[in-house]
Design a protein around this motif. Sequence first.
Motif, PDB file in Angstrom:
ATOM      1  N   ALA A 114       0.882  -1.171   0.000  1.00  0.00           N
ATOM      2  CA  ALA A 114       0.000   0.000   0.000  1.00  0.00           C
ATOM      3  C   ALA A 114       0.917   1.217   0.000  1.00  0.00           C
ATOM      4  O   ALA A 114       1.624   1.452   0.985  1.00  0.00           O
ATOM      5  CB  ALA A 114      -0.926  -0.003   1.206  1.00  0.00           C
ATOM      6  N   GLU A 115       0.957   1.930  -1.127  1.00  0.00           N
ATOM      7  CA  GLU A 115       1.939   3.015  -1.253  1.00  0.00           C
ATOM      8  C   GLU A 115       1.266   4.362  -1.407  1.00  0.00           C
ATOM      9  O   GLU A 115       0.234   4.505  -2.061  1.00  0.00           O
ATOM     10  CB  GLU A 115       2.895   2.745  -2.421  1.00  0.00           C
ATOM     11  CG  GLU A 115       2.277   2.736  -3.810  1.00  0.00           C
ATOM     12  CD  GLU A 115       2.245   4.107  -4.481  1.00  0.00           C
ATOM     13  OE1 GLU A 115       2.807   5.069  -3.914  1.00  0.00           O
ATOM     14  OE2 GLU A 115       1.655   4.203  -5.565  1.00  0.00           O
ATOM     15  N   GLY A 116       1.882   5.370  -0.758  1.00  0.00           N
ATOM     16  CA  GLY A 116       1.377   6.729  -0.857  1.00  0.00           C
ATOM     17  C   GLY A 116       2.060   7.621   0.162  1.00  0.00           C
ATOM     18  O   GLY A 116       2.704   7.140   1.104  1.00  0.00           O
ATOM     19  N   VAL A 117       1.934   8.923  -0.013  1.00  0.00           N
ATOM     20  CA  VAL A 117       2.634   9.868   0.857  1.00  0.00           C
ATOM     21  C   VAL A 117       2.157   9.792   2.302  1.00  0.00           C
ATOM     22  O   VAL A 117       2.869  10.194   3.219  1.00  0.00           O
ATOM     23  CB  VAL A 117       2.501  11.319   0.343  1.00  0.00           C
ATOM     24  CG1 VAL A 117       3.252  11.503  -0.957  1.00  0.00           C
ATOM     25  CG2 VAL A 117       1.040  11.720   0.179  1.00  0.00           C
ATOM     26  N   PHE A 118       0.950   9.256   2.517  1.00  0.00           N
ATOM     27  CA  PHE A 118       0.414   9.183   3.881  1.00  0.00           C
ATOM     28  C   PHE A 118       0.446   7.775   4.464  1.00  0.00           C
ATOM     29  O   PHE A 118      -0.174   7.518   5.498  1.00  0.00           O
ATOM     30  CB  PHE A 118      -1.020   9.720   3.914  1.00  0.00           C
ATOM     31  CG  PHE A 118      -1.143  11.144   3.449  1.00  0.00           C
ATOM     32  CD1 PHE A 118      -0.397  12.148   4.047  1.00  0.00           C
ATOM     33  CD2 PHE A 118      -1.987  11.473   2.407  1.00  0.00           C
ATOM     34  CE1 PHE A 118      -0.509  13.463   3.621  1.00  0.00           C
ATOM     35  CE2 PHE A 118      -2.101  12.780   1.965  1.00  0.00           C
ATOM     36  CZ  PHE A 118      -1.357  13.783   2.575  1.00  0.00           C
ATOM     37  N   ALA A 119       1.162   6.870   3.832  1.00  0.00           N
ATOM     38  CA  ALA A 119       1.181   5.481   4.303  1.00  0.00           C
ATOM     39  C   ALA A 119       1.648   5.370   5.748  1.00  0.00           C
ATOM     40  O   ALA A 119       1.141   4.547   6.519  1.00  0.00           O
ATOM     41  CB  ALA A 119       2.056   4.631   3.389  1.00  0.00           C
ATOM     42  N   ALA A 120       2.617   6.196   6.145  1.00  0.00           N
ATOM     43  CA  ALA A 120       3.133   6.107   7.513  1.00  0.00           C
ATOM     44  C   ALA A 120       2.089   6.494   8.549  1.00  0.00           C
ATOM     45  O   ALA A 120       2.190   6.083   9.715  1.00  0.00           O
ATOM     46  CB  ALA A 120       4.373   6.986   7.667  1.00  0.00           C
ATOM     47  N   GLU A 121       1.093   7.273   8.135  1.00  0.00           N
ATOM     48  CA  GLU A 121       0.066   7.717   9.079  1.00  0.00           C
ATOM     49  C   GLU A 121      -0.754   6.556   9.638  1.00  0.00           C
ATOM     50  O   GLU A 121      -1.400   6.702  10.683  1.00  0.00           O
ATOM     51  CB  GLU A 121      -0.888   8.716   8.396  1.00  0.00           C
ATOM     52  CG  GLU A 121      -0.222   9.960   7.847  1.00  0.00           C
ATOM     53  CD  GLU A 121       0.275  10.890   8.936  1.00  0.00           C
ATOM     54  OE1 GLU A 121      -0.354  10.916  10.010  1.00  0.00           O
ATOM     55  OE2 GLU A 121       1.278  11.581   8.703  1.00  0.00           O
ATOM     56  N   ILE A 122      -0.739   5.414   8.957  1.00  0.00           N
ATOM     57  CA  ILE A 122      -1.583   4.289   9.392  1.00  0.00           C
ATOM     58  C   ILE A 122      -0.756   3.090   9.831  1.00  0.00           C
ATOM     59  O   ILE A 122      -1.294   1.983   9.950  1.00  0.00           O
ATOM     60  CB  ILE A 122      -2.583   3.891   8.279  1.00  0.00           C
ATOM     61  CG1 ILE A 122      -1.858   3.542   6.977  1.00  0.00           C
ATOM     62  CG2 ILE A 122      -3.586   5.024   8.054  1.00  0.00           C
ATOM     63  CD1 ILE A 122      -2.794   3.004   5.895  1.00  0.00           C
ATOM     64  N   VAL A 123       0.530   3.284  10.097  1.00  0.00           N
ATOM     65  CA  VAL A 123       1.374   2.174  10.544  1.00  0.00           C
ATOM     66  C   VAL A 123       0.826   1.557  11.822  1.00  0.00           C
ATOM     67  O   VAL A 123       0.648   0.337  11.929  1.00  0.00           O
ATOM     68  CB  VAL A 123       2.833   2.632  10.750  1.00  0.00           C
ATOM     69  CG1 VAL A 123       3.639   1.554  11.466  1.00  0.00           C
ATOM     70  CG2 VAL A 123       3.489   2.967   9.411  1.00  0.00           C
ATOM     71  N   SER A 124       0.563   2.382  12.827  1.00  0.00           N
ATOM     72  CA  SER A 124       0.123   1.848  14.115  1.00  0.00           C
ATOM     73  C   SER A 124      -1.221   1.148  13.994  1.00  0.00           C
ATOM     74  O   SER A 124      -1.463   0.107  14.619  1.00  0.00           O
ATOM     75  CB  SER A 124       0.062   2.959  15.168  1.00  0.00           C
ATOM     76  OG  SER A 124      -0.898   3.943  14.812  1.00  0.00           O
ATOM     77  N   ARG A 125      -2.112   1.674  13.171  1.00  0.00           N
ATOM     78  CA  ARG A 125      -3.434   1.069  13.013  1.00  0.00           C
ATOM     79  C   ARG A 125      -3.330  -0.299  12.336  1.00  0.00           C
ATOM     80  O   ARG A 125      -4.011  -1.257  12.734  1.00  0.00           O
ATOM     81  CB  ARG A 125      -4.362   1.999  12.227  1.00  0.00           C
ATOM     82  CG  ARG A 125      -4.677   3.276  12.988  1.00  0.00           C
ATOM     83  CD  ARG A 125      -5.505   4.259  12.176  1.00  0.00           C
ATOM     84  NE  ARG A 125      -6.829   3.759  11.856  1.00  0.00           N
ATOM     85  CZ  ARG A 125      -7.770   4.483  11.269  1.00  0.00           C
ATOM     86  NH1 ARG A 125      -7.529   5.755  10.939  1.00  0.00           N
ATOM     87  NH2 ARG A 125      -8.953   3.977  11.011  1.00  0.00           N
ATOM     88  N   LEU A 185       6.602   7.824  12.968  1.00  0.00           N
ATOM     89  CA  LEU A 185       5.341   7.089  12.901  1.00  0.00           C
ATOM     90  C   LEU A 185       5.555   5.584  12.705  1.00  0.00           C
ATOM     91  O   LEU A 185       4.594   4.809  12.747  1.00  0.00           O
ATOM     92  CB  LEU A 185       4.469   7.633  11.776  1.00  0.00           C
ATOM     93  CG  LEU A 185       3.877   9.027  12.025  1.00  0.00           C
ATOM     94  CD1 LEU A 185       3.241   9.577  10.740  1.00  0.00           C
ATOM     95  CD2 LEU A 185       2.845   8.980  13.148  1.00  0.00           C
ATOM     96  N   GLY A 186       6.797   5.181  12.467  1.00  0.00           N
ATOM     97  CA  GLY A 186       7.096   3.749  12.396  1.00  0.00           C
ATOM     98  C   GLY A 186       7.588   3.234  11.068  1.00  0.00           C
ATOM     99  O   GLY A 186       7.771   2.013  10.907  1.00  0.00           O
ATOM    100  N   ALA A 187       7.824   4.119  10.083  1.00  0.00           N
ATOM    101  CA  ALA A 187       8.330   3.688   8.784  1.00  0.00           C
ATOM    102  C   ALA A 187       9.860   3.724   8.781  1.00  0.00           C
ATOM    103  O   ALA A 187      10.459   4.702   9.216  1.00  0.00           O
ATOM    104  CB  ALA A 187       7.777   4.578   7.674  1.00  0.00           C
ATOM    105  N   HIS A 188      10.475   2.675   8.284  1.00  0.00           N
ATOM    106  CA  HIS A 188      11.934   2.594   8.249  1.00  0.00           C
ATOM    107  C   HIS A 188      12.480   3.380   7.061  1.00  0.00           C
ATOM    108  O   HIS A 188      12.129   3.083   5.911  1.00  0.00           O
ATOM    109  CB  HIS A 188      12.365   1.126   8.136  1.00  0.00           C
ATOM    110  CG  HIS A 188      13.834   0.942   7.936  1.00  0.00           C
ATOM    111  ND1 HIS A 188      14.756   1.159   8.947  1.00  0.00           N
ATOM    112  CD2 HIS A 188      14.552   0.592   6.830  1.00  0.00           C
ATOM    113  CE1 HIS A 188      15.972   0.931   8.479  1.00  0.00           C
ATOM    114  NE2 HIS A 188      15.870   0.598   7.205  1.00  0.00           N
TER     115      HIS A 188
END
Length: 212
Positions: A114-125, A185-188
Motif C-alpha cells: 500500500a503506497e502513498g505519501v500518507f502510508a506512515a500515518e496508518i502504521v500503528s493502526r 510514525l514507524g516507517a523505516h
Amino acid sequence: MSSHLPHPSIPTRVVLLSGPSGSGKSLLAARSGLPVLRLDDFYKEGDDPTLPLVEGSTDIDWDHPLSWDADTAVAAIEELCRTGRTTVPTYDISLSARTGAETLRVEPTTVFIAEGVFAAEIVSRCRELGVLADALCLTRGPVTTFRRRFLRDLKEGRKSVPFLLRRGWRLMRLERSIVARQTELGAHPCDKGEALGRLAAAGAGHAAGATA
C-alpha cells in the motif's frame, strides 16, 4: 463491518510504502512485482469542507494528512487482508475528484504493497489490526525529489504550473522534516536498494522486523 481487532491468523499482510511526494514510491512498488494498492486514490474530493489550507495561502494543502481519508484506506487494507478483495476509488488528481471505483484482488498468503505519501500515518493502526508486514519510507534527497516530482506532475498535468512550483519549493524545504515524521510514525527510512531488499523479504514470507 470489520471487527478492528488483531487477528494473528490472517494470511495476507501489507507493506506500507511511504516517502515524500516524488521519491519514486510508485515505480519501486511496480518493480517489486507485488500487488499494489494506491493510497493516493483515497484523497478527499476538492469540494470537501474539511480540506486543510496551506498556512497563509488559499491553496489546498494536499500534503497534509487531513486531505486524505485514512479511515476508508485502513478499511480497504483490512478487507483486502481478510477476504482477498476490496473496492477502491479511482481518483483523478488533476480534477481533485473520484471518477469511479474498481475491485482489487490478491491471492491468499500474499504480501501486497500500500503506497502513498500518507502510508506512515496508518502504521500503528495496521499493526494493531495484525496485518502489517513492514513499513518503509523511501528517501532520495530534497533536490532529486523536487526534480522528479515537478517533472512528473507537469507531465501528468496534475495541477497548474504556479501551484506546482509553490508546492515543490515548499516541500523541498520541508523534506527532511517529512522524512523525520514518517520515521517517528514507524516507517523505516531507506534508499531504493534497501527498500527492494525488504520488499523481497516480505514477499518471501519473511517480514523484515516490522511485526516483531
